[in-house]
Scaffold this active site. Structure first.
Site, short mmCIF file in Angstrom:
data_model
loop_
_atom_site.label_atom_id
_atom_site.label_comp_id
_atom_site.label_asym_id
_atom_site.label_seq_id
_atom_site.Cartn_x
_atom_site.Cartn_y
_atom_site.Cartn_z
CE LYS A 13 -1.68 -1.04 4.07
NZ LYS A 13 -1.27 -2.34 3.93
NE ARG A 88 -3.80 -1.12 9.87
CZ ARG A 88 -2.71 -0.71 9.75
NH1 ARG A 88 -3.05 0.33 9.13
NH2 ARG A 88 -1.69 -1.97 9.88
NE ARG A 127 7.71 -2.42 5.68
CZ ARG A 127 6.57 -3.00 5.77
NH1 ARG A 127 6.16 -2.12 5.04
NH2 ARG A 127 5.83 -3.32 7.10
NE ARG A 160 6.68 -0.73 9.25
CZ ARG A 160 5.52 -0.50 9.36
NH1 ARG A 160 5.95 0.33 7.62
NH2 ARG A 160 4.80 -0.76 9.80
NE ARG A 171 2.94 -5.10 11.23
CZ ARG A 171 3.11 -4.81 10.25
NH1 ARG A 171 4.79 -5.36 10.89
NH2 ARG A 171 3.40 -4.01 9.16
P1 AP5 Z 1 5.03 -1.15 1.59
O1 AP5 Z 1 4.45 -0.39 0.36
O2 AP5 Z 1 6.16 -1.02 2.47
O3 AP5 Z 1 4.08 -1.83 2.76
P2 AP5 Z 1 2.77 -1.43 3.35
O4 AP5 Z 1 1.67 -2.71 2.29
O5 AP5 Z 1 2.68 -0.13 3.11
O6 AP5 Z 1 2.56 -2.50 4.20
P3 AP5 Z 1 2.64 -2.01 6.06
O7 AP5 Z 1 3.76 -2.57 6.90
O8 AP5 Z 1 2.79 -0.39 5.94
O9 AP5 Z 1 1.20 -2.03 6.17
P4 AP5 Z 1 0.75 -2.24 7.83
O10 AP5 Z 1 -0.43 -1.17 7.07
O11 AP5 Z 1 0.82 -3.13 8.62
O12 AP5 Z 1 1.48 -0.55 8.43
P5 AP5 Z 1 1.01 0.97 8.88
O13 AP5 Z 1 2.34 1.28 9.37
O14 AP5 Z 1 0.06 1.25 8.40
O15 AP5 Z 1 5.93 -3.23 0.76
C1 AP5 Z 1 6.16 -3.82 1.78
C2 AP5 Z 1 7.76 -4.34 1.71
O16 AP5 Z 1 7.31 -5.23 0.41
C3 AP5 Z 1 8.76 -3.58 1.22
O17 AP5 Z 1 9.61 -3.81 1.43
C4 AP5 Z 1 8.54 -2.82 -0.33
O18 AP5 Z 1 9.62 -1.94 -1.03
C5 AP5 Z 1 7.96 -3.89 -0.59
N1 AP5 Z 1 7.42 -4.70 -2.24
C6 AP5 Z 1 5.98 -3.89 -2.27
N2 AP5 Z 1 5.27 -3.84 -3.44
C7 AP5 Z 1 5.81 -5.01 -4.15
C8 AP5 Z 1 6.35 -5.40 -5.00
N3 AP5 Z 1 4.47 -5.81 -6.08
N4 AP5 Z 1 6.61 -6.78 -5.38
C9 AP5 Z 1 7.63 -7.45 -4.32
N5 AP5 Z 1 8.04 -6.36 -3.24
C10 AP5 Z 1 7.16 -5.36 -3.34
O19 AP5 Z 1 1.15 0.32 10.60
C11 AP5 Z 1 1.50 0.06 11.16
C12 AP5 Z 1 0.77 0.15 12.60
O20 AP5 Z 1 0.28 1.05 13.11
C13 AP5 Z 1 -0.57 -1.07 12.87
O21 AP5 Z 1 -0.40 -2.28 13.14
C14 AP5 Z 1 -1.11 -0.13 13.83
O22 AP5 Z 1 -0.75 -0.83 15.40
C15 AP5 Z 1 -0.52 0.88 13.93
N6 AP5 Z 1 -1.86 1.61 12.38
C16 AP5 Z 1 -1.61 2.82 11.83
N7 AP5 Z 1 -2.98 3.03 11.40
C17 AP5 Z 1 -3.41 1.89 11.64
C18 AP5 Z 1 -5.39 2.81 11.94
N8 AP5 Z 1 -5.76 3.49 10.58
N9 AP5 Z 1 -6.09 1.86 12.87
C19 AP5 Z 1 -5.15 1.26 14.38
N10 AP5 Z 1 -3.87 0.95 14.56
C20 AP5 Z 1 -3.13 2.37 13.10
#
Ligand code: AP5
Length: 215
Positions: A13, A88, A127, A160, A171
């Site tokens: 994402k 979420r 990552r 991270r 997660r």
């Molecule tokens: P990447 O693009 O980083 O993936 P992502 O979907 O953004 O992954 P995240 O782990 O950031 O998502 P998340 O939703 O768990 O974390 P968030 O920060 O929102 O890609 C991943 C890897 O794959 C990278 O290395 C990239 O280079 C590679 N890649 C990408 N596309 C590829 C492809 N096509 N082919 C190969 N490789 C590829 O949330 C973290 C924490 O914050 C949550 O667990 C929660 O505790 C809290 N939080 C955040 N938002 C909320 C909310 N709305 N409500 C409650 N808690 C929240």
């Protein structure tokens, strides 16, 4: 354009949000990045959020909703925005509908980036993240230009805290129980676009932009 990117942790994402943001010239609202900034700045919100994030749990809805409410009112959202990692939960989605309706700018599209759990684990384990600007890299799929340093701001890349295998499993569990129901929620609103998240970053991007043009 007002767009939500849905998908499991590590589905890509953030990677796609960055590309779409540059193409459409609208901001990305990533609640995960906002929380990581608060943690780095040692704010009260950051301290509260960190406990949940390190356990792989969601931060409570009321904290997240307040944060987004303030963010969407900013001037840079007038021409649209991309939500990455929000909403979420169903209560977050309902709160978002209300706040955007009040501003007269409802969500137009919800792109669900679909990737199987095994691939997720591979993507997250490779990552590395720049904690200064939020840019992400992958040891195979998106390699930085200068070893270990962010292309954008030259900051040292790190793993991270919540990317440890045990936390990633948690997660994913949380995603399946609390976030996946949003797929139906937006399908019922006729806003859902399903995208197969397998393939190279550019290929997934091409699928998303093509689907957005058609819809
Ligand atoms: P990447 O693009 O980083 O993936 P992502 O979907 O953004 O992954 P995240 O782990 O950031 O998502 P998340 O939703 O768990 O974390 P968030 O920060 O929102 O890609 C991943 C890897 O794959 C990278 O290395 C990239 O280079 C590679 N890649 C990408 N596309 C590829 C492809 N096509 N082919 C190969 N490789 C590829 O949330 C973290 C924490 O914050 C949550 O667990 C929660 O505790 C809290 N939080 C955040 N938002 C909320 C909310 N709305 N409500 C409650 N808690 C929240």
């Amino acid at each position: 354009m007002r767009l939500i990117l849905l998908g499991a942790p590590g589905a890509g994402k953030g990677t796609q949000a960055e590309m779409l943001m540059n193409a459409y010239n609208i901001p990305t609202i990533s609640t995960g990045n906002i929380f990581r900034e608060h943690i780095a700045n040692k704010t009260d919100l950051g301290q509260k959020a960190k406990g949940y994030m390190d356990q792989g749990q969601l931060v409570p809805d009321e904290l997240v909703i307040e944060l987004v409410k303030d963010r969407v009112k900013k001037d840079d959202c007038k021409n649209g925005m991309i939500f990455d990692g929000f909403p979420r939960t169903i209560p977050q989605a309902k709160a978002l509908d209300i706040m955007l309706d009040e501003l007269g700018m409802p969500i137009e599209h919800v792109v669900n980036v679909d990737v199987q759990d095994e691939i997720i684990v591979e993507r997250i384990s490779g990552r590395r993240t720049c904690l200064a600007c939020g840019e992400t890299y992958h040891k195979i799929y998106k390699v930085e230009l200068k070893d270990g340093l962010c292309n954008k701001c030259n900051t040292e890349l790190t793993h991270r805290d919540d990317d440890k295998l045990e936390t990633v499993k948690k997660r994913l569990e949380v995603y399946h129980s609390q976030t996946k129901p949003l797929i139906n929620y937006y399908q019922e609103q006729d806003k859902l676009i399903n995208i197969d998240g397998l393939g190279k970053v550019d290929e997934v991007y091409a699928k998303i932009t093509k689907a957005l043009e058609v819809n």
